[in-house]
Design a protein around this motif. Structure first.
Motif, mmCIF file in Angstrom:
data_model
loop_
_atom_site.group_PDB
_atom_site.id
_atom_site.type_symbol
_atom_site.label_atom_id
_atom_site.label_comp_id
_atom_site.label_asym_id
_atom_site.label_seq_id
_atom_site.Cartn_x
_atom_site.Cartn_y
_atom_site.Cartn_z
ATOM 1 N N HIS A 22 0.985 -1.295 0.128
ATOM 2 C CA HIS A 22 -0.064 -0.119 -0.016
ATOM 3 C C HIS A 22 0.812 1.266 -0.119
ATOM 4 O O HIS A 22 1.500 1.549 1.052
ATOM 5 C CB HIS A 22 -1.022 0.233 1.330
ATOM 6 C CG HIS A 22 -1.850 -0.898 1.522
ATOM 7 N ND1 HIS A 22 -2.679 -1.656 0.571
ATOM 8 C CD2 HIS A 22 -1.501 -2.042 2.517
ATOM 9 C CE1 HIS A 22 -3.345 -2.647 1.042
ATOM 10 N NE2 HIS A 22 -2.552 -2.992 2.133
ATOM 11 N N VAL A 25 3.901 1.165 2.279
ATOM 12 C CA VAL A 25 3.986 0.078 3.258
ATOM 13 C C VAL A 25 4.019 -1.416 2.606
ATOM 14 O O VAL A 25 3.152 -1.496 1.637
ATOM 15 C CB VAL A 25 2.680 0.499 3.987
ATOM 16 C CG1 VAL A 25 2.423 -0.846 5.098
ATOM 17 C CG2 VAL A 25 2.703 1.544 4.710
ATOM 18 N N ALA A 27 2.539 -4.868 2.977
ATOM 19 C CA ALA A 27 1.761 -5.347 4.009
ATOM 20 C C ALA A 27 1.853 -6.842 4.108
ATOM 21 O O ALA A 27 1.549 -7.417 4.877
ATOM 22 C CB ALA A 27 0.164 -5.056 3.576
ATOM 23 N N PRO A 46 -1.546 -10.265 14.940
ATOM 24 C CA PRO A 46 -1.664 -8.953 15.508
ATOM 25 C C PRO A 46 -2.221 -8.062 14.507
ATOM 26 O O PRO A 46 -2.053 -8.207 13.294
ATOM 27 C CB PRO A 46 -0.253 -8.350 15.995
ATOM 28 C CG PRO A 46 0.802 -9.228 15.580
ATOM 29 C CD PRO A 46 0.156 -10.601 14.863
ATOM 30 N N ASN A 47 -2.948 -6.734 14.865
ATOM 31 C CA ASN A 47 -3.373 -5.835 14.205
ATOM 32 C C ASN A 47 -2.167 -5.293 13.170
ATOM 33 O O ASN A 47 -1.159 -5.343 13.504
ATOM 34 C CB ASN A 47 -3.681 -4.624 14.934
ATOM 35 C CG ASN A 47 -5.000 -4.509 15.809
ATOM 36 O OD1 ASN A 47 -4.776 -4.566 16.920
ATOM 37 N ND2 ASN A 47 -5.988 -5.039 14.866
ATOM 38 N N GLY A 48 -2.378 -5.250 11.993
ATOM 39 C CA GLY A 48 -1.394 -4.636 10.906
ATOM 40 C C GLY A 48 -0.529 -5.895 10.403
ATOM 41 O O GLY A 48 0.401 -5.755 9.670
ATOM 42 N N ALA A 49 -0.819 -7.189 10.735
ATOM 43 C CA ALA A 49 0.066 -8.300 10.247
ATOM 44 C C ALA A 49 -0.152 -8.655 8.743
ATOM 45 O O ALA A 49 0.756 -9.168 8.138
ATOM 46 C CB ALA A 49 -0.574 -9.584 10.906
ATOM 47 N N GLY A 50 -1.316 -7.953 8.141
ATOM 48 C CA GLY A 50 -1.501 -8.383 6.786
ATOM 49 C C GLY A 50 -2.727 -9.175 6.277
ATOM 50 O O GLY A 50 -2.642 -9.720 5.125
ATOM 51 N N LYS A 51 -3.439 -9.743 7.212
ATOM 52 C CA LYS A 51 -4.593 -10.612 7.164
ATOM 53 C C LYS A 51 -5.620 -9.816 6.035
ATOM 54 O O LYS A 51 -5.825 -10.669 5.160
ATOM 55 C CB LYS A 51 -5.209 -10.947 8.392
ATOM 56 C CG LYS A 51 -4.083 -11.472 9.416
ATOM 57 C CD LYS A 51 -4.860 -11.635 10.800
ATOM 58 C CE LYS A 51 -5.737 -10.529 11.343
ATOM 59 N NZ LYS A 51 -4.778 -9.700 11.937
ATOM 60 N N SER A 53 -5.067 -7.416 3.811
ATOM 61 C CA SER A 53 -4.481 -7.218 2.787
ATOM 62 C C SER A 53 -4.561 -8.493 1.843
ATOM 63 O O SER A 53 -4.791 -8.456 0.563
ATOM 64 C CB SER A 53 -3.317 -6.746 2.937
ATOM 65 O OG SER A 53 -3.259 -5.484 3.742
ATOM 66 N N GLN A 92 -15.533 -7.594 6.968
ATOM 67 C CA GLN A 92 -15.796 -7.127 8.258
ATOM 68 C C GLN A 92 -17.074 -6.132 8.215
ATOM 69 O O GLN A 92 -17.820 -6.000 9.154
ATOM 70 C CB GLN A 92 -14.598 -6.345 8.882
ATOM 71 C CG GLN A 92 -13.522 -7.336 9.511
ATOM 72 C CD GLN A 92 -12.291 -6.629 9.826
ATOM 73 O OE1 GLN A 92 -12.476 -5.530 10.366
ATOM 74 N NE2 GLN A 92 -11.035 -6.872 9.545
ATOM 75 N N GLU A 169 -12.658 -11.783 9.924
ATOM 76 C CA GLU A 169 -13.170 -11.776 11.451
ATOM 77 C C GLU A 169 -14.787 -11.735 11.359
ATOM 78 O O GLU A 169 -15.634 -10.764 11.643
ATOM 79 C CB GLU A 169 -12.803 -10.285 11.791
ATOM 80 C CG GLU A 169 -11.212 -10.346 11.740
ATOM 81 C CD GLU A 169 -10.824 -9.030 12.721
ATOM 82 O OE1 GLU A 169 -11.375 -8.364 13.311
ATOM 83 O OE2 GLU A 169 -9.591 -8.626 12.190
ATOM 84 N N HIS A 202 -9.296 -12.892 15.615
ATOM 85 C CA HIS A 202 -8.437 -12.382 16.392
ATOM 86 C C HIS A 202 -8.778 -13.148 17.597
ATOM 87 O O HIS A 202 -7.899 -12.962 18.790
ATOM 88 C CB HIS A 202 -8.700 -10.900 16.970
ATOM 89 C CG HIS A 202 -8.093 -9.907 16.018
ATOM 90 N ND1 HIS A 202 -6.399 -9.641 16.124
ATOM 91 C CD2 HIS A 202 -8.391 -9.192 15.132
ATOM 92 C CE1 HIS A 202 -6.425 -8.649 15.193
ATOM 93 N NE2 HIS A 202 -7.465 -8.303 14.558
HETATM 94 N N1 LIG Z 1 -5.118 0.922 2.296
HETATM 95 C C1 LIG Z 1 -4.039 1.086 2.934
HETATM 96 N N2 LIG Z 1 -3.319 2.345 2.835
HETATM 97 C C2 LIG Z 1 -2.213 2.126 3.488
HETATM 98 N N3 LIG Z 1 -1.867 1.249 4.209
HETATM 99 C C3 LIG Z 1 -2.389 0.183 4.379
HETATM 100 C C4 LIG Z 1 -3.900 0.142 3.738
HETATM 101 N N4 LIG Z 1 -4.323 -0.890 4.196
HETATM 102 C C5 LIG Z 1 -3.619 -1.553 5.006
HETATM 103 N N5 LIG Z 1 -2.482 -0.811 5.297
HETATM 104 C C6 LIG Z 1 -1.324 -1.079 6.080
HETATM 105 O O1 LIG Z 1 -0.781 -2.531 5.867
HETATM 106 C C7 LIG Z 1 -0.470 -3.099 6.856
HETATM 107 C C8 LIG Z 1 -1.120 -4.448 7.130
HETATM 108 O O2 LIG Z 1 -2.678 -4.095 7.242
HETATM 109 P P1 LIG Z 1 -3.798 -5.243 7.193
HETATM 110 O O3 LIG Z 1 -5.124 -4.425 7.388
HETATM 111 O O4 LIG Z 1 -3.852 -5.904 6.029
HETATM 112 O O5 LIG Z 1 -3.533 -5.946 8.527
HETATM 113 P P2 LIG Z 1 -4.617 -7.078 9.431
HETATM 114 O O6 LIG Z 1 -3.805 -8.076 9.857
HETATM 115 O O7 LIG Z 1 -5.619 -7.324 8.591
HETATM 116 O O8 LIG Z 1 -4.728 -6.075 10.526
HETATM 117 P P3 LIG Z 1 -6.249 -5.913 11.631
HETATM 118 O O9 LIG Z 1 -6.136 -7.102 12.142
HETATM 119 O O10 LIG Z 1 -6.087 -4.641 12.358
HETATM 120 O O11 LIG Z 1 -7.244 -5.832 10.554
HETATM 121 C C9 LIG Z 1 -0.502 -2.354 8.306
HETATM 122 O O12 LIG Z 1 0.817 -1.715 8.273
HETATM 123 C C10 LIG Z 1 -1.950 -1.223 7.475
HETATM 124 O O13 LIG Z 1 -1.597 0.023 8.142
#
Ligand SMILES: Nc1ncnc2c1ncn2[C@@H]1O[C@H](COP(=O)(O)OP(=O)(O)OP(=O)(O)O)[C@@H](O)[C@H]1O
Length: 322
Positions: A22, A25, A27, A46-51, A53, A92, A169, A202
């Motif tokens: 992204h 970043v 992901a 955890p939050n931000g792990a990339g799930k 994406s 979600q 989720e 989660h």
């Molecule tokens: N549209 C976007 N623009 C910029 N960065 C993004 C975008 N979507 C996700 N990210 C970043 O990519 C990384 C992975 O995010 P992602 O939402 O895939 O993780 P996640 O494991 O699903 O987290 P969560 O459990 O919080 O839903 C994070 O650092 C997030 O901030």
């Protein structure tokens, strides 16, 4: 993958060397996962792990930056429509039309997927029956509880007979009884319809429904395997001794050859098979108020160890047998 007749059957999904960015970043970093038809896979992290994406690319909502993603053999980049037809999605954000009835929501989805009227009608009846929603068919979505609305979303995701259902989720925001009902539905689907399931969660207890668990951290796979394999990889089964004098218990156990550790909950003897050693531990102790309990690693211990924290007992020494 080879099918029963010896013919090659495509994986329900096959993700190879996936990279998702992204902007600046990254992901998802070089992730590869595949599933044969009928398997249940959990994505944890955890939050931000990339799930999300990863699920977004698999669902054809966004494109991979590198790597290939196939759904029943269809490349999501080259054949997104064919891939999409094999997918049922529950994300979600709630995507039902709140003012419309349960039945109208299902009907629009069926028509969107090009189902013939007769087929759509029969399939809607079947899904309403399967999910215990038949007496709710005329009710507006806004009149339903969060748990029931989620069931409608799952029923809708299955209308066009996808082979793979992807859920991000699925029980977020639901109370424990609604969560249990959603899981009863999902396990029923798998049993009755042989649907392949991939979900992000989660909730550690929800990971235990999966045949395969994939833990992501910072965009990479940090653990992968069945629940048994993941728990077996942790050295945290233990006997915990509590009594009136923990210092004496540690001394007596060490004299008897056990590797006893004083921990916040009592004195722990770490070992691979606590049930086999518990009688020897009792014989080694002469302390007042003795109680013993056996602990095996939980999904939470696995998760915390994978995410880089010490879970209870993770990485500690195991028993020295006499
Ligand atoms: N549209 C976007 N623009 C910029 N960065 C993004 C975008 N979507 C996700 N990210 C970043 O990519 C990384 C992975 O995010 P992602 O939402 O895939 O993780 P996640 O494991 O699903 O987290 P969560 O459990 O919080 O839903 C994070 O650092 C997030 O901030």
């Amino acid at each position: 993958m080879t099918g029963p007749s010896g013919t090659e059957t495509p994986a329900a999904f096959e993700i190879t060397g996936l990279v998702v960015r992204h902007g600046k970043v990254t992901a998802v970093r070089d992730v590869s996962i595949a599933s044969p038809p009928g398997r249940v896979t959990a994505l944890l992290g955890p939050n931000g792990a990339g799930k999300s994406s990863l699920l977004s690319v698999l669902s054809t909502a966004s494109r991979p930056d590198e790597g290939t993603v196939r759904v029943f053999g269809h490349d999501v980049r080259a054949e997104p429509t064919a891939a999409r037809r094999r997918l049922g999605l529950v994300f979600q954000e709630r995507t039902l039309d709140k003012e419309l009835s349960v039945e109208r929501n299902l009907w629009f989805h069926a028509r969107l997927f090009g189902m013939a009227r007769e087929d759509a009608r029969a399939r809607i009846d079947l899904m309403l029956d399967l999910f215990g929603l038949a007496d709710r068919r005329g009710q507006a979505i806004e009149e339903l509880s969060g748990g029931l609305a989620r069931r409608v979303e799952i029923a809708r995701a299955l209308l066009h007979r996808p082979g793979l259902i992807v859920l991000d989720e699925p029980t977020n925001g639901l109370d424990p009884s609604a969560r249990a009902a959603v899981w009863a539905d999902l396990l029923l689907l798998r049993r009755e319809l042989g649907v392949t399931i991939l979900y992000a969660t989660h909730y550690m207890d929800e990971a235990e429904y999966a045949d395969e668990i994939v833990i992501l951290a910072k965009g990479r796979i940090v653990r992968q395997g069945s629940l048994g394999e993941l728990k077996g990889s942790l050295d945290s089964s233990r006997i915990v001794v509590t009594c009136a004098d923990h210092g004496a218990a540690v001394r007596q156990l060490r004299t008897a050859g056990f590797d006893a550790l004083l921990e916040p909950g009592g004195v722990a003897v770490h070992c691979a098979d606590p049930e086999a050693l518990i009688a020897q531990v009792v014989r080694a102790l002469d302390v007042p108020g003795l109680t013993l309990s056996v602990h095996h690693p939980s999904m939470n211990d696995v998760y915390l160890a994978a995410a880089g924290h010490d879970g209870p007992g993770a990485g500690r020494g195991s028993v020295i047998t006499r």
